[in-house]
Write a protein that holds these residues in place. Structure first.
Motif, mmCIF file in Angstrom:
data_model
loop_
_atom_site.group_PDB
_atom_site.id
_atom_site.type_symbol
_atom_site.label_atom_id
_atom_site.label_comp_id
_atom_site.label_asym_id
_atom_site.label_seq_id
_atom_site.Cartn_x
_atom_site.Cartn_y
_atom_site.Cartn_z
ATOM 1 N N LEU A 1 0.828 -1.114 0.031
ATOM 2 C CA LEU A 1 -0.020 0.076 0.002
ATOM 3 C C LEU A 1 0.860 1.011 -0.001
ATOM 4 O O LEU A 1 0.159 2.291 -0.480
ATOM 5 C CB LEU A 1 -1.001 0.069 1.277
ATOM 6 C CG LEU A 1 -2.383 -0.745 0.870
ATOM 7 C CD1 LEU A 1 -3.058 -0.954 2.316
ATOM 8 C CD2 LEU A 1 -3.088 -0.215 0.070
ATOM 9 N N ILE B 1 -7.282 2.133 -6.004
ATOM 10 C CA ILE B 1 -6.562 3.076 -7.341
ATOM 11 C C ILE B 1 -7.693 3.385 -8.170
ATOM 12 O O ILE B 1 -8.253 2.571 -8.824
ATOM 13 C CB ILE B 1 -5.313 2.216 -8.028
ATOM 14 C CG1 ILE B 1 -4.375 1.837 -6.869
ATOM 15 C CG2 ILE B 1 -4.913 2.955 -9.178
ATOM 16 C CD1 ILE B 1 -3.325 1.036 -7.483
ATOM 17 N N PHE C 1 -6.462 -1.673 -3.271
ATOM 18 C CA PHE C 1 -5.619 -0.566 -3.160
ATOM 19 C C PHE C 1 -6.224 0.791 -3.494
ATOM 20 O O PHE C 1 -5.620 1.765 -3.184
ATOM 21 C CB PHE C 1 -4.287 -0.678 -3.908
ATOM 22 C CG PHE C 1 -3.258 -1.759 -3.752
ATOM 23 C CD1 PHE C 1 -2.268 -1.644 -2.802
ATOM 24 C CD2 PHE C 1 -3.798 -3.300 -3.959
ATOM 25 C CE1 PHE C 1 -1.576 -2.793 -2.317
ATOM 26 C CE2 PHE C 1 -2.958 -4.185 -3.426
ATOM 27 C CZ PHE C 1 -1.685 -3.938 -2.737
ATOM 28 N N ASN D 1 -0.393 3.136 -4.714
ATOM 29 C CA ASN D 1 -1.412 4.143 -4.458
ATOM 30 C C ASN D 1 -1.662 5.057 -5.174
ATOM 31 O O ASN D 1 -1.147 5.634 -6.317
ATOM 32 C CB ASN D 1 -1.500 4.613 -2.831
ATOM 33 C CG ASN D 1 0.009 5.272 -2.823
ATOM 34 O OD1 ASN D 1 -0.092 6.506 -3.453
ATOM 35 N ND2 ASN D 1 0.766 4.886 -1.929
ATOM 36 N N ASN D 2 -2.739 5.892 -5.121
ATOM 37 C CA ASN D 2 -3.121 7.156 -6.090
ATOM 38 C C ASN D 2 -2.118 8.022 -6.297
ATOM 39 O O ASN D 2 -1.840 8.810 -7.224
ATOM 40 C CB ASN D 2 -4.599 7.844 -5.741
ATOM 41 C CG ASN D 2 -5.544 6.899 -6.273
ATOM 42 O OD1 ASN D 2 -5.749 6.595 -7.337
ATOM 43 N ND2 ASN D 2 -6.546 6.841 -5.187
#
Length: 220
Positions: A154, A187, A185, A158-159
């Motif tokens: 994580l 995303i 996650f 991630n974004n």
């Protein structure tokens, strides 16, 4: 893969783009392949010393390739003595080092080095996530995002770290893995920038690394 990343320029070792490898396994194979193209005349020990950086678990080759070893890096002066030990199997010797069967102080110190790179060292994770954050492409090869690594993964997937990147997942079950990454996650990426690759006959090299207008070719 290394040959495909190199520009075909006679007498030069120049990649199409800088490349970062965040590795979990097969690190020796990767290093050996890179040495073949960049420093074929050096023995392996000299090559490792040449590319070693001040950061633990990180190697830099010609300011073009960075390798971040998430499994950690273990080197012991005792490894050079393996052939003088009664054990013929080096993996058995390493196991004994890990469980402390060799009781000398220096072997005990070595046992403390055999661990994952991120254990007690947040710097390794920061290096990895920073490299992902500035990459145009992130290619995940043969990694299935196991549950026991979820909290660690994580930090890297991630974004934020994948912002403005194209994420490729190469695996025989890539579509299933990709859907799991999106869901687990969090995303939220446009479908065009999240690609699953089922073909595992060769390594994926994204086509946008080739920039014909900036390349000069000189074939031997």
């Amino acid at each position: 893969m290394i040959a495909g990343l190199l520009q075909p320029i006679k007498g030069e070792r120049k990649l199409f783009n800088n490349v970062n490898f965040i590795t979990w396994n097969y690190d020796i194979n990767l290093l050996a392949s890179i040495k073949t193209y960049f420093y074929p005349k050096l023995n392996f020990e000299v090559f490792i010393a040449k590319i070693n950086s001040n950061d633990s678990c990180k190697w830099v080759i010609d300011n073009q390739i960075t390798i971040i070893n998430m499994n950690g890096y273990f080197y012991s002066k005792h490894l050079g003595l393996l052939y003088n030990l009664d054990e013929l199997n080096s993996s058995d010797v390493l196991k004994k080092i890990i469980v402390g069967e060799y009781r000398s102080p220096s072997f005990v110190e070595d046992a403390e080095l055999v661990k994952f790179a991120w254990e007690g060292n947040e710097k390794v994770g920061k290096i990895a996530s920073d490299k992902m954050n500035v990459s145009d492409n992130v290619v995940v090869i043969g990694y299935t995002f196991p549950l026991y690594n979820r909290l660690t993964d994580l930090k890297y997937f991630n974004n934020d770290t994948l912002n403005n990147t194209t994420l490729y997942i190469q695996d025989p079950n890539s579509k299933t893995v990709a859907e799991g990454v999106k869901e687990n996650f969090g995303i939220k990426k446009h479908s065009e920038s999240f690609k699953s690759i089922d073909d595992c006959d060769s390594f994926i090299i994204p086509s946008n690394i080739f920039k014909p207008d900036t390349l000069r070719y000189s074939f031997a």
